[in-house]
Design a protein around this motif. Structure first.
Motif, short mmCIF file in Angstrom:
data_model
loop_
_atom_site.label_atom_id
_atom_site.label_comp_id
_atom_site.label_asym_id
_atom_site.label_seq_id
_atom_site.Cartn_x
_atom_site.Cartn_y
_atom_site.Cartn_z
N MET A 1 -21.00 8.79 -8.79
CA MET A 1 -20.55 8.59 -10.17
C MET A 1 -20.56 9.93 -10.92
SD MET A 1 -22.16 6.03 -13.05
CE MET A 1 -21.43 5.92 -14.67
N SER A 2 -19.46 10.25 -11.60
CA SER A 2 -19.34 11.52 -12.30
C SER A 2 -20.26 11.54 -13.53
CB SER A 2 -17.89 11.75 -12.74
OG SER A 2 -17.47 10.73 -13.59
N GLU A 3 -20.71 12.73 -13.87
CA GLU A 3 -21.62 12.89 -15.01
C GLU A 3 -20.87 12.65 -16.31
OE1 GLU A 3 -24.62 16.30 -16.85
OE2 GLU A 3 -23.64 16.55 -14.90
N VAL A 4 -21.52 11.99 -17.26
CA VAL A 4 -20.91 11.70 -18.55
C VAL A 4 -20.78 13.00 -19.35
CG1 VAL A 4 -21.17 10.45 -20.72
CG2 VAL A 4 -21.86 9.37 -18.57
N LYS A 5 -19.59 13.21 -19.91
CA LYS A 5 -19.34 14.39 -20.72
C LYS A 5 -20.09 14.28 -22.03
CE LYS A 5 -15.46 17.03 -22.66
NZ LYS A 5 -13.98 17.04 -22.85
N LYS A 6 -20.84 15.35 -22.40
CA LYS A 6 -21.60 15.35 -23.65
C LYS A 6 -21.26 16.57 -24.48
CE LYS A 6 -25.69 12.73 -22.14
NZ LYS A 6 -27.18 12.73 -22.09
N ILE A 7 -21.05 16.36 -25.78
CA ILE A 7 -20.74 17.43 -26.72
C ILE A 7 -21.45 17.13 -28.04
CG2 ILE A 7 -18.91 18.66 -27.97
CD1 ILE A 7 -16.96 17.75 -25.81
N ALA A 8 -22.04 18.14 -28.65
CA ALA A 8 -22.66 17.98 -29.97
C ALA A 8 -21.56 17.91 -31.03
CB ALA A 8 -23.60 19.14 -30.26
N THR A 9 -21.67 16.97 -31.95
CA THR A 9 -20.61 16.81 -32.95
C THR A 9 -20.53 18.00 -33.92
OG1 THR A 9 -22.09 15.42 -34.29
CG2 THR A 9 -20.52 14.30 -32.85
N ARG A 10 -21.59 18.80 -34.03
CA ARG A 10 -21.49 20.02 -34.84
C ARG A 10 -20.52 21.00 -34.19
NH1 ARG A 10 -26.36 24.09 -33.45
NH2 ARG A 10 -26.96 23.27 -31.42
N MET A 11 -20.46 21.01 -32.86
CA MET A 11 -19.49 21.84 -32.15
C MET A 11 -18.08 21.32 -32.39
SD MET A 11 -19.08 24.47 -30.15
CE MET A 11 -20.66 24.76 -29.35
N SER A 12 -17.96 20.00 -32.42
CA SER A 12 -16.66 19.38 -32.70
C SER A 12 -16.17 19.78 -34.09
CB SER A 12 -16.79 17.85 -32.63
OG SER A 12 -17.49 17.44 -31.48
N TYR A 13 -17.09 19.86 -35.04
CA TYR A 13 -16.77 20.25 -36.40
C TYR A 13 -16.17 21.66 -36.43
CZ TYR A 13 -17.64 21.63 -41.29
OH TYR A 13 -17.52 22.11 -42.58
N GLY A 14 -16.83 22.60 -35.78
CA GLY A 14 -16.33 23.97 -35.74
C GLY A 14 -14.96 24.06 -35.09
N ASN A 15 -14.78 23.36 -33.99
CA ASN A 15 -13.49 23.39 -33.29
C ASN A 15 -12.39 22.73 -34.11
OD1 ASN A 15 -14.49 24.72 -31.00
ND2 ASN A 15 -15.14 22.81 -30.04
N ALA A 16 -12.72 21.65 -34.79
CA ALA A 16 -11.72 20.94 -35.61
C ALA A 16 -11.26 21.80 -36.78
CB ALA A 16 -12.29 19.62 -36.11
N LEU A 17 -12.17 22.57 -37.35
CA LEU A 17 -11.81 23.45 -38.45
C LEU A 17 -10.78 24.49 -38.00
CD1 LEU A 17 -15.27 24.08 -40.17
CD2 LEU A 17 -13.36 22.74 -41.08
N VAL A 18 -10.96 25.01 -36.81
CA VAL A 18 -10.00 25.98 -36.27
C VAL A 18 -8.64 25.33 -36.07
CG1 VAL A 18 -9.43 27.44 -34.29
CG2 VAL A 18 -11.76 27.42 -35.19
N GLU A 19 -8.63 24.12 -35.50
CA GLU A 19 -7.38 23.41 -35.29
C GLU A 19 -6.65 23.19 -36.61
OE1 GLU A 19 -8.45 19.82 -33.30
OE2 GLU A 19 -9.30 20.84 -31.56
N LEU A 20 -7.39 22.77 -37.62
CA LEU A 20 -6.79 22.54 -38.93
C LEU A 20 -6.35 23.85 -39.59
CD1 LEU A 20 -9.07 19.78 -40.49
CD2 LEU A 20 -6.62 19.59 -40.04
N GLY A 21 -7.16 24.88 -39.38
CA GLY A 21 -6.85 26.17 -39.98
C GLY A 21 -5.53 26.75 -39.48
N LYS A 22 -5.19 26.46 -38.25
CA LYS A 22 -3.93 26.93 -37.69
C LYS A 22 -2.73 26.22 -38.32
CE LYS A 22 -5.94 28.17 -33.21
NZ LYS A 22 -6.03 27.84 -31.75
N GLU A 23 -2.96 25.02 -38.82
CA GLU A 23 -1.88 24.22 -39.40
C GLU A 23 -1.81 24.35 -40.92
OE1 GLU A 23 -2.49 20.19 -38.23
OE2 GLU A 23 -2.62 20.65 -36.10
N HIS A 24 -2.93 24.68 -41.56
CA HIS A 24 -2.98 24.65 -43.03
C HIS A 24 -3.60 25.93 -43.58
CE1 HIS A 24 -1.95 20.39 -42.76
NE2 HIS A 24 -2.93 20.25 -41.88
N ASP A 25 -2.80 26.70 -44.28
CA ASP A 25 -3.27 27.95 -44.87
C ASP A 25 -4.18 27.75 -46.07
OD1 ASP A 25 -1.81 29.36 -43.01
OD2 ASP A 25 -0.05 29.56 -44.31
N ASP A 26 -4.20 26.52 -46.61
CA ASP A 26 -5.00 26.27 -47.82
C ASP A 26 -6.43 25.85 -47.51
OD1 ASP A 26 -4.46 23.77 -46.78
OD2 ASP A 26 -3.65 22.92 -48.63
#
Length: 314
Positions: A1-26
């Motif tokens: 059985m493959s290991e369950v993928k785990k990510i801290a949601t604070r890391m998700s926050y940082g990554n999501a900001l970058v994704e949004l930043g590329k789309e929105h200059d404001d």
């Protein structure tokens, strides 16, 4: 059985900001000397001119964000939950909530799973504090997928939004093509007829495991991911109360004023079903490993299972 993928949601926050930043200059990000911990340094490294370091001055940070939001900029203020919801409550209430400004709060390190940082940094009161501010949306995502979706939804929403993200890595449970995030709409992850478990944040995955353990005892538990505490999905709560007759809420927060209290308010209005709250029992945290604290407070899967079994046996 493959290991369950785990990510801290604070890391998700940082990554999501970058994704949004590329789309929105404001979009601008404000930080209070904790960028490495809140993961907003990920955004800073890509958009250094749109990242503002405020130092250890959370109240000033919120005031600055409130002011700049009146120009059409969408500011995200970032720090630990204890320092945003707690230290900067006055500014969030009077400078952001009262004029209903378009400020987003990314609060990381919420709950006792902050671990060794101890009681002073373990915020178990933020849902209660933020719920009392009129017009404030309060969100606590359960995994990486949901956290990134919540950040995007917060940007698109016009008005103040408080989001809590966790320190510890948690299983990815929403990685499926049918997943859809909508502010104020809970998600039924497992159907059941004997009782309903309503959870949020890192305890959603633990509640799913507890439901599997209950199933081995012949108890069929419904599991709802209530990622938005305010506005609460009242229709989903009422439906669950009517169909299963018992509600158990699970949260990494004080049992006073949080998700459990919000659910109890709804259910009691129509006297539909008993509500049993699982959470931090009106005590401060302490310094220990996150896993040890969750176990001590009965907030791991086994603890949730045992608590529900005791409740059902009464």
């Amino acid at each position: 059985m493959s290991e369950v993928k785990k990510i801290a949601t604070r890391m998700s926050y940082g990554n999501a900001l970058v994704e949004l930043g590329k789309e929105h200059d404001d979009l601008l990000v404000f930080e209070a000397d904790l960028g490495g911990a809140t993961k907003t340094t990920i955004f800073r490294d890509v958009f250094p001119d749109r990242h503002i370091e405020c130092g250890i001055a959370e109240a000033n940070m919120v005031g600055m964000a409130a002011g700049i939001s009146t120009t059409g900029i969408v500011p995200f203020v970032s720090s630990f939950a204890m320092f945003t919801a707690g230290r900067a409550f006055d500014q969030l209430r009077n400078s952001v909530g009262y004029p209903h400004l378009n400020v987003k709060v990314g609060a990381t390190h919420g709950g006792i799973s902050v671990g060794q940082d101890g009681a002073t940094h373990q915020c178990n009161e933020d849902f209660a504090l933020m719920r009392t501010i009129p017009g404030m949306v309060v969100i606590c995502p359960s995994d990486d997928v949901e956290a990134r979706a919540a950040v995007k939804a917060a940007y698109e929403y016009k008005g103040p939004v408080y989001m809590r993200f966790g320190r510890v890595a948690v299983p990815v449970i929403n990685d499926n093509p049918d997943y859809k995030f909508e502010i104020g709409k809970g998600v039924t992850l497992k159907d059941g007829k004997d009782l309903t478990i309503i959870a949020n944040g890192i305890l959603v995955s633990e509640s799913l495991q507890a439901a599997e353990m209950l199933a081995k005892d012949g108890i069929n538990a419904r599991v709802i991911n209530m990622h938005t505490i305010k506005p609460l999905d009242k229709d989903l709560v009422i439906k669950a109360a009517k169909e299963t007759g018992k509600i158990v809420t699970v949260e990494e927060h004080s049992v006073i004023g949080g998700l459990g209290s919000a659910v109890a308010d709804v259910v009691s209005e129509e006297n539909l079903a008993p509500v049993h709250k699982i959470g931090v029992q009106d005590v401060f945290g302490e310094s220990a490993l996150a896993e040890e604290l969750l176990e001590k407070h009965g907030l791991d899967a086994k603890g949730i299972y045992n608590n529900i079994k005791d409740y059902l046996n009464k």
